[in-house]
Design an enzyme around this catalytic site. Sequence first.
Site, PDB file in Angstrom:
ATOM      1  N   LYS A  35       0.814  -1.219   0.000  1.00  0.00           N
ATOM      2  CA  LYS A  35       0.000   0.000   0.000  1.00  0.00           C
ATOM      3  C   LYS A  35       0.844   1.263   0.000  1.00  0.00           C
ATOM      4  CE  LYS A  35      -0.732   0.498   4.989  1.00  0.00           C
ATOM      5  NZ  LYS A  35      -0.004   1.761   5.109  1.00  0.00           N
ATOM      6  N   THR A  36       1.990   1.239   0.714  1.00  0.00           N
ATOM      7  CA  THR A  36       2.840   2.434   0.758  1.00  0.00           C
ATOM      8  C   THR A  36       3.339   2.777  -0.640  1.00  0.00           C
ATOM      9  OG1 THR A  36       3.542   1.884   3.007  1.00  0.00           O
ATOM     10  CG2 THR A  36       4.898   3.454   1.789  1.00  0.00           C
ATOM     11  N   ASP A 222      -3.927   7.610   4.729  1.00  0.00           N
ATOM     12  CA  ASP A 222      -3.385   6.271   4.951  1.00  0.00           C
ATOM     13  C   ASP A 222      -3.949   5.704   6.260  1.00  0.00           C
ATOM     14  OD1 ASP A 222      -1.893   3.994   4.652  1.00  0.00           O
ATOM     15  OD2 ASP A 222       0.002   4.903   5.286  1.00  0.00           O
ATOM     16  N   GLU A 223      -3.976   4.378   6.379  1.00  0.00           N
ATOM     17  CA  GLU A 223      -4.445   3.694   7.595  1.00  0.00           C
ATOM     18  C   GLU A 223      -5.827   4.205   8.016  1.00  0.00           C
ATOM     19  OE1 GLU A 223      -2.918   1.198   8.537  1.00  0.00           O
ATOM     20  OE2 GLU A 223      -0.756   1.404   8.276  1.00  0.00           O
ATOM     21  N   GLN A 253      -7.253  -4.939   9.952  1.00  0.00           N
ATOM     22  CA  GLN A 253      -6.154  -4.517  10.810  1.00  0.00           C
ATOM     23  C   GLN A 253      -6.534  -3.340  11.705  1.00  0.00           C
ATOM     24  OE1 GLN A 253      -2.001  -4.841   9.101  1.00  0.00           O
ATOM     25  NE2 GLN A 253      -3.142  -4.838   7.183  1.00  0.00           N
ATOM     26  N   ARG A 598       2.631 -10.497  10.412  1.00  0.00           N
ATOM     27  CA  ARG A 598       3.960  -9.875  10.520  1.00  0.00           C
ATOM     28  C   ARG A 598       5.034 -10.863  10.074  1.00  0.00           C
ATOM     29  NH1 ARG A 598       2.308  -5.708   9.595  1.00  0.00           N
ATOM     30  NH2 ARG A 598       0.373  -6.862   9.393  1.00  0.00           N
TER      31      ARG A 598
END
Length: 663
Positions: A35-36, A222-223, A253, A598
């Site tokens: 996504k970044t 973002d997020e 998340q 993770r």
Amino acid sequence: MNLQDEINQLNPMQKKAVLNTEGPMLVLAGAGSGKTRVITVRTAHLLNLGTSPENVLAVTFTNKSAQEMKRRVSSLLGRGNSKGRLMVSTFHSLCLSILRHNAKHIGYKNNFSIFDTSDQLSVIRNILSDIKFVDKNFKADAILEKISLMKNTDPINHKNPLSNHDPLYDVLEILYPRYVETTQTLNAMDFDDLIVNTIKLFKTNPDILEKYCNKYRYIMVDEYQDTNTVQYQLIKQLAHPRENLCVVGDDDQSVYAWRGANPGNILNFERDYPDAVVIPLEQNYRSTGNILTVANTVIKNNKKRMEKTLWTDKGLGAKVYIMKASDEVDEAQWTAQRISTLALEKTIPYESFAIMYRANIFSKLFEAELRNLKIPYTVIGGTSYFDRKEIRDIIAYLKLIANTDDAVSLLRIANIPRRGLGNTTINQLKEHADANNIQLFNAFEASNNPHAVEFTELIAHYRDIFSSGKDMRMAMASLIKEIDYNEYIYSLYKSNTIALKRIENVTGFIDTIERFCGDGTILLPELLERLALNDNPYETKEESVGVTLISLHSAKGLEFPVVFISGVEDGIIPHKKSVVVTGGIEEERRLFYVGVTRAMNILFLTYTSFRKKYGKSSPSFTSEFINELPKSAIMYVNRNEDNAMEDDQTVKAHMERIRKILG
């Protein structure tokens, strides 16, 4: 790599998200889906189409992310000047920049202070003292938590969010307006105020809102799953009427409900923007197939979620290993031994390992066992400089120099170091200030007490020094020397070793000022802003050494080749409180999902038969999340057979892959 080459290397869904520039869009970005990269390339693409950098706003949750995004955009475009005018910031930084220019419209001076938690607690305790509130059952930090909830639940009307049967209801009714009035009198805002007051500014000044709406024509967040009610409202104000709004996030998340995050913001995006384009990013570039199978299978048990399934082209990889220990000591010993074995036999660096747990309290046993085996480690989430008295003292001096209305800072340092201003004198000055409706600093200035006058002259002298633009580090060093702060530290502690450590903390803090100042010269207000708004402002930025010990909440956004998730048992993961909180079990499942995703190559889940609770060993019960795991993707490890996992022939290949990743 130039921009077009970067676009060509995106997968089809990533490319679709980058090239769609107009109207509302939700990029549903699964864990490890890049996504970044999408946000960065989309920003660069907008600028490459001719959009002015000044018309683009990107909001992230950390300053580190903001700076990295600016760097990447600049690199893609090959323009050194484009990143300077591009607004990439956190919510709080964005609002602070708006309020610094417009605070007068809502009754503040532009040089307002930013109160941290300690400052807020001081205000609350003072108010409780003033209203003669003596019930010891009501703690200041519990009241502060409710004040924050009140602001973030109803930012305009500040309606009491508590039931009138709640013991804190009446306290909040009395204290809240006093708290708001007091902080405004002190010309100070807390972190909640930065966003709440910006919403208030826009609501009461439509012309100012229109100015910023015209400025920020393209907005990215973002997020988005981590946004709370006030952040949601702020973005909705700024995005109207163009609705060129791109939000990126993953409802699976969303793990910060305890601090106000509302997953409904992302779940209801299509309701808010009926014309929205929704683009799922499901290809995972981080984890192997079995890890993703475990993650997908568990998270599908949540009912309130947007459908997506992570996949990878990396193959199945090693199975997810599950180990049942006899108790928490056995769990820690086995984990440390397994790390030692893998590190030595497979030549994997310790930095590739992470041990994750539900709360920081669980780190102690792992630390002890790692020390026993002489394995280096770093605990994430330790005490910061911010919590140390000596640093708070210096910061209070700087705050008062920048804003003499800040009575909280004044009261902290009026007699630090000791200068003959005892409690009796200070209380008399407070009474004089209240009786004459003047600021406390002005009462000190007009006092007949020479020590009080000397103190205000000291502050005025350094206000001139700091406002002159001279070297910030030298100015701070001069202040500390003039007040003889080091001698004060020696007078506080009987042990010279402890005193020296405290002095080293101050020296280290002064050294970090250069990092905040950067290459140029900044003035004190800007320095204080950078200190206050930095993600972890008072921590040194040393890289982690050895095995990382970290809570599941703190691990979000990180990745490690080998991960151990400990305490996967009922009452811990999921937390015991989740059964009494609406939606709690789904949040706990999302937290477990975050931990699982993770892991890049190897994942261990551990739990115990018995665990010490309140000093007594009690039976433990397997987490329901373990019971949800697909049998095809997991393998139980026998505690007494150290080589059990070696039966999986895929391990060797994936260990080799880890070494290649790490160079």
